[in-house]
Design an enzyme around this catalytic site. Sequence first.
Site, PDB file in Angstrom:
ATOM      1  N   GLU A   1       0.784  -1.225   0.000  1.00 27.32           N
ATOM      2  CA  GLU A   1       0.000   0.000   0.000  1.00 27.32           C
ATOM      3  C   GLU A   1       0.825   1.289   0.000  1.00 27.32           C
ATOM      4  O   GLU A   1       0.442   2.257  -0.633  1.00 27.32           O
ATOM      5  CB  GLU A   1      -0.919  -0.002   1.238  1.00 27.32           C
ATOM      6  CG  GLU A   1      -1.907  -1.140   1.281  1.00 27.32           C
ATOM      7  CD  GLU A   1      -2.958  -1.037   0.181  1.00 27.32           C
ATOM      8  OE1 GLU A   1      -3.164   0.076  -0.343  1.00 27.32           O
ATOM      9  OE2 GLU A   1      -3.553  -2.066  -0.154  1.00 27.32           O
TER      10      GLU A   1
ATOM     11  N   SER B   1     -51.199 -30.119  38.305  1.00 28.90           N
ATOM     12  CA  SER B   1     -50.997 -30.468  39.719  1.00 28.90           C
ATOM     13  C   SER B   1     -49.690 -29.929  40.285  1.00 28.90           C
ATOM     14  O   SER B   1     -49.521 -29.922  41.515  1.00 28.90           O
ATOM     15  CB  SER B   1     -51.045 -31.984  39.882  1.00 28.90           C
ATOM     16  OG  SER B   1     -52.344 -32.465  39.635  1.00 28.90           O
TER      17      SER B   1
END
Length: 855
Positions: free
Chosen positions: A104, A490
């Site tokens: 770069e 229950s």
Amino acid sequence: MRADPASPPRPRPRPSRFRRLLRWVLILGLALAVLGAVAAGILYTAVASKLPDVETLRDIEMQEPMYVYARDGKLIALFGETRRYPVKIDDVPERLKQAFLATEDARFYEHGGIDYRGVARALWLLLTTDDRRVPGGSTITQQVARQFFLSSEYSFTRKFAEMLLARKMEQNLTKDEIFELYLNKSFFGNRAYGVAAAAEFYYGKQLAELDLDEMASLAAIPKFPSSGNPISNPERARERRDVYVLARMQELGFITPAESAAARAVEMHASPHERPIEAYAPYVAEMVRLEMVARYGGDVLTRGYHVTTTIDPTMQAAAELAVRNGLTTYDHRHGWVKPAETFELAADEDAATAARRLRGIAPQGGLLPAIVLRSGNGTADVVLADGSTVTLDAASSRWTGRNPGALLTRGDLTRVRRIETPAKVAADADADTPVAPPTVTWQLDQLPRGQATLVSLEPDNGAVRALIGGFSFAGSNFNRATQSRRQPGSSFKPFIFAAAFEKGFNPASIVPDAPVLFRMRRGQDWRPQNSDGRFMGPMRLREALVQSRNLVAVRLLDTIGVDYARRYISHFGFDESQLPPNLSIALGTPSLTPLDVTRGYAVFANGGFKVNPWFIDEVRDREGTLVFKENPARACRGCGNDGRPGQPAAPSHVIDGFDLGPASAQRTVTEAPEPAEPAPEPEPRADGQAPAMAERAIDERVAYQMVSMMRDVVRRGTGTAARVLEREDVGGKTGSTNDHRDAWFSGFGGNLVTSVWVGRDDNRSLGYREYGGRAALPIWIDFMRVALNGVPEAPNDPPEGMVRVAVTASGRLMPVGAEGGGIVEYVKAEDLERMASEVDLQIDDVPTEEAFDIF
């Protein structure tokens, strides 16, 4: 000689045409220079005034995913659209830096932020070509300026702003700071932002583990992140690695020719590497995501938060396996179901083509999708999503009682399970006995028709240790543990019994298990019945709970009053508005989430305190700074009703009109328990906060009685299957609803309280005799076997304010010193007088016609 004064003067010589042209050129050039300077000044003023402050880059917050961990630090989930793991420049290997510099900006550490030759070349190309996208010679500094502040538009104005920003950045930031921003911001394709995320995704490595060829490959990506990365286009990526990166590194002297040649010789080997999930808890992860968004806003998934949950990975894995196996076992009991989807396969369609049809069809609960390619002669060939084929023989479908050839046809979409048998290790390590390798078999299977949830938390503080919201999160992200409201049947009875004990009843109280008729407001008759249709007559409440007698629960509720019971039960953490204002709540008709039911049972297990379930322990930001630390309210066993450690139950302590403590002095019939040791002071928290004390919900003596009774449910009642755990501290209650639509088991043991629900999302019946003890309890047992491994048994010592008495089978007090011993119970001291004068309740007259089931 004198000139003639009358002669005309000589004319001046006229400037040449070239000199006139040169003069105008100079004038025009000067004018243009002035105009250019003015224009440049105007442009500079216009652009520079809008430039952002580059100092903000020092405190820039990169988008980073949110991390969710189990309590031991294992990764549960990553949330966020981008993969990014910011790194410091000092942690980047020198060779990796050189790879990016060579590609770069080789002079990055030398120039002032702008490559003037590159800029001139870009301007010339813009003027002389029609191509608006030309190589601009942008430095790393300019790229950072563009990435953080500018758009990708190609124009003179944007380029000028980029250059100005680059100069400002060079004046305000160090080269290393700029380079670090570049390495962390750049896009590398496949949602990977930053070089660390790219290294992990493409190679599954940390930066320090990368080889030279891999570094070069990564450095080549940012120019063409989507079309030139080593996964989407390995050939182009290889060319860029060899020609543009390695060759340039060699040219600049970063690497030797030999190193360059060795790196070029390596084949491209990048492949997707998702960060491994170490603890599978997708429903919990989604709960965390929703909670974090609610607390910190919608951008919470990009701010790099690290969230540690309360989830125990071992328990969570046990819960996942228990639910998966429990639902599979349930489903196999009800037989094979013909595949619901069949593909029309071409006559010459091969495995690879057929496998593409499985794209988007996710595995669920270990069941892999498969398409039948051939069926017949007792076997079937199926293709999996990866293109591999499996032959299913009769052994693979033994649970159906039929062979695959009879069950499947070509094109059917079915499911198979991979079963791996571990290798057999020789008993004598020194012997020559061969070791059998692991074997893999395949089982024909199907997605279960039922669903299940499991919630397990610590009753003393409410910390959620395991949570399963369904069979498969991939199949449905609907969290049934927190979002589904189902009737507990229950398993709700313990709350009714606890309310009655507060009113003066006790485990030895006698209530008839006999038919009863209630006249409803609209003139209808309600005749509740027991699940077995039988009546057992007068019985002690302990036996009524152990045998889950519906009529006893209804009579008990009718005696204490519905309004009172609803207010009392709300102390367990239930919303009173969710409790129906009628006697049906005795049969478990409220619609409650499994998490709510688990919290309610925690009150029994922790000595009577209401705790709130919680699952986020702490939150830290990207820098590791503590943002949040949970300070849960904790139960204090042995504390008085005012919550102070070491205090016995306070006399006549009233909450919402309910007396939660003894109202009279003890009256010993046989013997009183030894005084309890004072509760220890809560340990100080590491963060300096004072420990939060939980609110007392019920009398600790009532909690003791209920725990004792629910332990009996396991010893000799509907939960006897849990005796296989061989623990005396295990207790709980089964639950079933009308037509077996819901099956429950909620209970406790050791340091955990756990609820399991099994049902169907469409509320259809689970099938004949699919009670809680058959459908839900096995899941509970499988989980608790792992979760309680090595955990000491929890005691259940009677608290102060209780008296040990002996009663007859009919619930009558036995005189002191009477022979025979009787049945031992612990009762509240103030209940003794009632017991001494208690008379049997009268059984209401009822019609002789058969009662009907309404629950």
